[in-house]
Design a protein around this motif. Structure first.
Motif, mmCIF file in Angstrom:
data_model
loop_
_atom_site.group_PDB
_atom_site.id
_atom_site.type_symbol
_atom_site.label_atom_id
_atom_site.label_comp_id
_atom_site.label_asym_id
_atom_site.label_seq_id
_atom_site.Cartn_x
_atom_site.Cartn_y
_atom_site.Cartn_z
ATOM 1 N N GLN A 140 0.828 -1.209 0.000
ATOM 2 C CA GLN A 140 0.000 0.000 0.000
ATOM 3 C C GLN A 140 0.864 1.262 0.000
ATOM 4 O O GLN A 140 0.647 2.186 -0.795
ATOM 5 C CB GLN A 140 -0.911 -0.047 1.238
ATOM 6 N N VAL A 141 1.882 1.277 0.885
ATOM 7 C CA VAL A 141 2.754 2.452 0.968
ATOM 8 C C VAL A 141 3.612 2.559 -0.298
ATOM 9 O O VAL A 141 3.811 3.654 -0.847
ATOM 10 C CB VAL A 141 3.627 2.378 2.241
ATOM 11 N N LEU A 142 4.108 1.409 -0.742
ATOM 12 C CA LEU A 142 4.946 1.408 -1.956
ATOM 13 C C LEU A 142 4.188 2.018 -3.141
ATOM 14 O O LEU A 142 4.687 2.911 -3.833
ATOM 15 C CB LEU A 142 5.365 -0.031 -2.278
ATOM 16 N N ASP A 143 2.970 1.549 -3.323
ATOM 17 C CA ASP A 143 2.192 2.046 -4.455
ATOM 18 C C ASP A 143 1.824 3.519 -4.301
ATOM 19 O O ASP A 143 1.667 4.234 -5.308
ATOM 20 C CB ASP A 143 0.925 1.208 -4.632
ATOM 21 N N ALA A 144 1.689 3.961 -3.042
ATOM 22 C CA ALA A 144 1.318 5.357 -2.820
ATOM 23 C C ALA A 144 2.511 6.294 -3.054
ATOM 24 O O ALA A 144 2.370 7.371 -3.628
ATOM 25 C CB ALA A 144 0.777 5.536 -1.400
ATOM 26 N N VAL A 145 3.693 5.860 -2.614
ATOM 27 C CA VAL A 145 4.847 6.762 -2.610
ATOM 28 C C VAL A 145 5.688 6.645 -3.878
ATOM 29 O O VAL A 145 6.173 7.648 -4.415
ATOM 30 C CB VAL A 145 5.722 6.488 -1.361
#
Lengths: 386, 386
Positions: A256-261
């Protein structure tokens, strides 16, 4: 000798691990000049280009695993290559396979690995970044250079391993050194004066004659905290973004964080982001590497690594399938068709690459122009070939 | 114009048949210099080497059928090729397919056809022998030359059609002519002074400058009785053996007599058995042929027949499958693999022949040496390739 005996000096080697060291392997780049063997979907690092029975990626693992240990070997690659990499490296830890949602160049790739290490083990962890698709012929000398580089990195330096040139090559960048350093455990380390671009032949000859220039093999060894500190100084948003991803890496929110950042991260090479500016500020060291090294950049380069290619037709694949008369160079017998043969008559320095859907016929002299074929096939809407 | 109007003069032509004329096509020879397309099991004459959609054999049929008619078209070949020839030529009469139990060179092949014709139609039947694997580009001019040759043969001559040279070729034998003949219906016929071997370049240039030399294309037109008469004078056992087989040909004992007699027949070329000795005795005429002709002897020769091969990469096969950059020459795209591509980069005058089990890479300059590859593969016990 135990780690404690090594103390603050030269890290433990003697055939074993370098304590506190992690290896990072960015596996990117399509290797277009090695088309049609290397493809977007099956890039250079997945191929056995030396006839060793191991792909370049596997050979890189084999070289680094004794130094770092499987738990401290991180691989950064595109999501498209996840399955192939897992199949090639069954001992790679799942959490150490860093899959990029999109290509963001080498700074983001190596920086992410550094941030994950920093989060796991603290800023003192030392990482060494080594390409997945280069060839090295003396693992012992390589390991010694890495050990010296780790010792130098522990002194706070950004360290590169510079290859002692065997000739005035024009296809590599160079590293110019100045004075020796005095780092315990790194007797060969030198201060880097500057990184220079690929030279012309006359300039290269001048470089080699001085003894102060080494080939830039893109090998960087540095403390995780040191690297991210420099990065934060140059590109704070990139450093912050990488640390944000790293904080979530070993948690359920990784994806989730990877895809967001990730999409917001700037695309830049580590050379421009770190190596060049930090060298200008006097913060980069070089450990000379006296081992054989090649980036296998094109078919000419590969031919020079295969014994006999200068005087006869050397073969990558089944020798019995290839016949050369009045010819020299390299034949890659990779059609996958049992019993299929290749005959070369009267063509010196030939390059023949026989794959199931694409046959290339050229000469070593034209190796640098293979990219043009890839472009031409794209124009013909044969993206299936590239 | 009806046959009777033609009288003893020039045979009927005008797009139609030449009355009393039979065409004989000896289909032999492996075409080794066109390896790996041409194989012992699938020789040159079975291949479409011009991209016309018809094999050389079929194109030969297409050229001769209007002149002789299907009932008067005889094909002589090895038993191994029976099925392929029948499939290629569905209109070929079964009794006109002369299958040799073993190779006995061109005199036995053409002589057998002559003897069968003599037995069927009497000694006055005129036959014309034309190779199954040559290329001719002007059927009208060819037909006119054949008609003149038939008229000349009816006057008792052994007649050859000599190709007006377009240059000082060294890969062909030459025919030297002397005085014009005065045969009704054959205004261009000349007496043959001698047949000469393939010359060197300077000799060839001298030949062409005189205007008295034409290329020997191996085309013979002669009365069946005349031919067998000459043969009986030179090699009586051979003539007798051929007549013995011919007498049984259209009977139930064909195979029995063939198998009994054929092995005893002497191996000799028609050039040595008939053309040369009869020419020395003043019994050979030549009709000049002004049509384009080539024996497609090797890849260089074939490349010269394919438009564009001098300046770019010409393709035999699917154009869309081949890409040339900074290259010229010929690519034969014959892998049989759908979508498979060939890329050539920086090789002038290249020859690439891509077949399912054998790939050849050479240059036009080395075309004559392709035989050496075939021999080398035999030495490696890869008889499956040759």
């Amino acid at each position: 000798m135990s780690p404690s005996e090594a103390g603050a000096g030269r890290p433990v080697r003697s055939g074993g691990r370098i304590e506190g060291f992690a290896a990072v392997v960015p596996a990117g780049g399509a290797g277009t000049r090695l088309w049609p063997l290397s493809r977007a979907g099956a890039p250079k690092f997945l191929h056995d280009l030396t006839g060793s029975g191991r792909s370049l990626l596997q050979a890189t693992w084999d070289r680094l695993e004794p130094l770092a240990g499987a738990d401290h070997l991180l691989l950064v690659t595109g999501r498209a290559h996840a399955a192939a990499v897992r199949a090639a490296l069954p001992d790679l830890r799942d959490g150490n396979l860093l899959l990029e949602p999109s290509a963001r160049d080498s700074m983001a790739a190596i920086g992410l690995a550094a941030a994950v290490l920093e989060h796991r083990e603290g800023p003192g962890a030392v990482l060494g970044s080594f390409a997945a698709d280069h060839v090295i012929d003396d693992d012992e000398a390589f390991g010694d250079a890495v050990a010296q580089a780790v010792a130098t990195a522990r002194a706070g330096e950004v360290v590169t391993i510079g290859i002692s040139p065997t000739g005035p090559a024009t296809q590599f960048g160079y590293i110019r050194s100045s004075a020796p350093l005095s780092v315990p455990g790194a007797p060969d380390a030198l201060r880097v004066a500057e990184f220079v671009e690929k030279p012309d032949a006359a300039t290269a000859a001048g470089y080699v004659a001085t003894g102060d220039y080494r080939w830039n093999a893109g090998m960087f060894v540095v403390g995780a905290g040191v690297l991210l500190g420099h990065l934060h100084g140059q590109l704070p948003a990139l450093a912050d973004g990488l640390r944000e991803i790293a904080a979530a890496w070993d948690s359920p929110s990784r994806e989730q964080v990877l895809d967001a950042v990730w999409p917001s991260l700037v695309k830049i090479a580590i050379d421009h982001a770190i190596a060049e500016p930090v060298a200008a500020a006097g913060g980069v060291a070089v450990v000379p590497g006296s081992f054989g090294w090649d980036d296998v950049g094109d078919w000419d380069s590969l031919a020079s690594l295969v014994p006999g290619a200068a005087s006869q037709v050397a073969v990558l694949g089944d020798d019995a399938a290839v016949l050369g008369l009045a010819a020299s160079g390299l034949v890659v017998a990779g059609s996958g068709v049992p019993g299929r043969t290749v005959s070369v008559l009267g063509v010196p320095d030939v390059v023949v690459v026989d794959t199931p859907d694409a046959l290339l016929v050229t000469t070593r002299e034209h190796a640098q122009s293979v990219k043009g074929l890839v472009g031409a096939w794209r124009e013909r809407e044969r993206d299936d070939l590239v």
